[in-house]
Design an enzyme around this catalytic site. Structure first.
Site, PDB file in Angstrom:
ATOM      1  N   TRP A 134      13.921 -84.783  18.113  1.00  0.00           N
ATOM      2  CA  TRP A 134      15.202 -84.724  18.834  1.00  0.00           C
ATOM      3  C   TRP A 134      15.978 -85.997  18.463  1.00  0.00           C
ATOM      4  CZ3 TRP A 134      16.125 -86.841  24.276  1.00  0.00           C
ATOM      5  CH2 TRP A 134      17.352 -86.402  24.784  1.00  0.00           C
ATOM      6  N   ASP A 215       7.128 -86.267  25.888  1.00  0.00           N
ATOM      7  CA  ASP A 215       8.471 -85.814  26.244  1.00  0.00           C
ATOM      8  C   ASP A 215       8.363 -84.315  26.519  1.00  0.00           C
ATOM      9  OD1 ASP A 215      11.108 -85.312  26.601  1.00  0.00           O
ATOM     10  OD2 ASP A 215      11.755 -85.935  24.600  1.00  0.00           O
ATOM     11  N   LYS A 251      16.285 -77.137  31.063  1.00  0.00           N
ATOM     12  CA  LYS A 251      16.088 -75.800  30.490  1.00  0.00           C
ATOM     13  C   LYS A 251      15.360 -74.877  31.450  1.00  0.00           C
ATOM     14  CE  LYS A 251      17.468 -78.174  27.266  1.00  0.00           C
ATOM     15  NZ  LYS A 251      17.816 -78.562  25.972  1.00  0.00           N
TER      16      LYS A 251
HETATM   17  N1  PMP Z   1      13.722 -84.273  24.910  1.00  0.00           N
HETATM   18  C1  PMP Z   1      13.826 -83.225  24.098  1.00  0.00           C
HETATM   19  C2  PMP Z   1      12.815 -83.034  23.032  1.00  0.00           C
HETATM   20  C3  PMP Z   1      14.874 -82.325  24.256  1.00  0.00           C
HETATM   21  O1  PMP Z   1      14.967 -81.278  23.436  1.00  0.00           O
HETATM   22  C4  PMP Z   1      15.813 -82.540  25.286  1.00  0.00           C
HETATM   23  C5  PMP Z   1      16.936 -81.567  25.484  1.00  0.00           C
HETATM   24  N2  PMP Z   1      17.739 -81.338  24.399  1.00  0.00           N
HETATM   25  C6  PMP Z   1      15.649 -83.656  26.112  1.00  0.00           C
HETATM   26  C7  PMP Z   1      14.589 -84.486  25.896  1.00  0.00           C
HETATM   27  C8  PMP Z   1      16.500 -84.031  27.270  1.00  0.00           C
HETATM   28  O2  PMP Z   1      17.525 -83.283  27.656  1.00  0.00           O
HETATM   29  P1  PMP Z   1      18.191 -83.508  29.088  1.00  0.00           P
HETATM   30  O3  PMP Z   1      18.580 -84.943  29.166  1.00  0.00           O
HETATM   31  O4  PMP Z   1      19.331 -82.585  29.096  1.00  0.00           O
HETATM   32  O5  PMP Z   1      17.153 -83.178  30.098  1.00  0.00           O
END
Ligand code: PMP
Length: 406
Positions: A134, A215, A251
């Site tokens: 990411w 993560d 998500k």
């Molecule tokens: N880590 C990963 C691997 C992700 O894909 C995402 C979402 N795109 C996030 C963290 C964090 O997203 P958010 O801050 O919207 O929870």
């Protein structure tokens, strides 16, 4: 004075640039496969029915107010979040050696973890993450001046895991490095280690005394099964690792904009672990205070209510199966259409990969051609968001891919 005119122009965020280009396209055939958010079969955002229900319950309370949450967040939410990822009977919970603090979604959790490491991790550890990962991992750790390095992850030839490359790099990293791992549904590749591979990784990380930083942005969203998607995290806890977890509810609850997330630190088993975790929690609270003072309430109230109510929890699991099931159906549909068309190459990786994204193996030139000739929008690395496909556009997309691949 501040030399404001010396500030250089920053590059546009590639993903948000892609979204703007999609919006500006007037073709009625256009397909958005860039966005990392769930869409229903009509390509529309989906408010989970259980979230609507929880929202009604919350808003029917006449005592509802807009006071600050505690610095560490809504307690019913953080304790529910810990049970969700660790498992209710986790030794880390029964032995009271985990602490949890509410964050600005997963991004904030990764950042808070990074900040904590930068302040308290002995020496200057390098954080290793997968290549690719990411994109924000890079920026988050760089901003807080933590040295970063990568381990190989994706095999271009199999479009699966480069497990040997990954292990070699982790073995070659200096002892006590921080190893960032995607708990499930790796972004951007959709490729996860198998359970046996996770076990091997655990042995290796133990040998090297590395610190696992999980993560977890897709629990329940990937397979539809919350426990299955948390398997790696729970296995590492069982193995007695000291570790941390960044958890997002964007998500799996569809609470993207509400920024509901949590950071967990788990200490290893031991006589002093409860005292240790108390000190860690106290320092996280200090960091949180200077960063955001108090986390946002709305998303935490929704997720907290659902996670603590048996009936709502069951409905949520249904909603998770709806989302993951639709995506898995689209994987099957895309693969079988490409195979039916005889599109050059192999396409089993489309159904082997899991979660929101698929790494198609399409080249940058092919991606750009898809945009030009077919109004299909995806990132240049060949990643597609499976959620952007539906029964109305999957055949169109497959035919467009077939054309650019030939
Ligand atoms: N880590 C990963 C691997 C992700 O894909 C995402 C979402 N795109 C996030 C963290 C964090 O997203 P958010 O801050 O919207 O929870």
């Amino acid at each position: 004075s501040f030399p404001a005119e010396a500030v250089p122009q920053a590059p546009e965020d590639p993903l948000f640039g892609l979204m703007a280009a999609y919006r500006a396209d007037t073709s009625d055939k256009k397909v958005d496969l860039g966005i990392g958010a769930y869409r229903d079969d009509s390509a529309k955002p989906w408010v989970l029915p259980v979230v609507k229900k929880a929202d009604n319950i919350i808003h029917s309370d006449p005592a509802l107010n807009h006071e600050y949450l505690p610095i560490a967040g809504l307690q019913s939410f953080t304790s529910g979040a810990a049970k969700l990822i660790l498992g209710a009977d986790s030794p880390a919970l029964t032995e009271k050696r985990a602490c949890s603090i509410q964050t600005i979604s997963g991004t904030g959790a990764v950042h808070l973890g990074g900040l904590f490491i930068s302040k308290f991790y002995p020496g200057t550890p390098t954080v290793y993450f997968s290549n690719p990962t990411w994109a924000n991992h890079n920026q988050i750790f760089s901003n807080i001046h933590i040295p970063i390095a990568t381990y190989p992850y994706f095999s271009k030839s199999t479009k699966g895991l480069d497990f040997d490359g990954m292990k070699n790099a982790i073995a070659d990293a200096p002892d006590h490095s921080v190893i960032l791992l995607h708990a499930c549904a790796h972004n951007p590749t959709g490729v996860d280690p198998t359970q046996d591979q996770w076990k091997e990784l655990a042995v290796l990380l133990k040998q090297k005394e590395h610190f696992p930083f999980f993560d977890c942005a897709y629990q329940g969203f990937a397979s539809g099964d919350l426990a299955k998607d948390a398997w790696a995290v729970r296995y590492f806890v069982e193995q007695g690792f000291e570790m941390c977890i960044a958890q997002s509810f964007a998500k799996n609850f569809g609470l993207y904009g509400e920024r509901a997330g949590c950071f967990h630190f788990v200490t290893g088993p031991g006589a002093d672990s409860q005292k240790t975790i108390g000190r860690i929690a106290s320092q996280l609270t200090v960091l949180q205070r200077s960063e955001i003072s108090n986390p946002p309430a709305y998303g935490a109230r929704i997720a907290g209510l659902v996670m603590n109510d048996e009936a709502l929890f069951g409905e949520w699991e249904d909603n998770l199966r709806t989302m993951s099931g639709r995506i898995i159906t689209m994987r099957k549909a895309l693969r079988s259409k490409l195979e039916e068309l005889g599109t050059p190459g192999t396409w089993n990786h489309i159904t082997d990969q899991i979660g929101m994204f698929s790494f198609t193996g399409l080249s940058e030139a092919q991606v750009l051609k898809l945009r030009d000739v077919a109004h299909v929008y995806m990132t240049k690395n060949g990643r597609i968001s499976m959620a952007g496909l539906n029964t109305g556009n999957v055949d169109y997309f497959a035919k467009a891919v077939d054309k650019v691949v030939r």
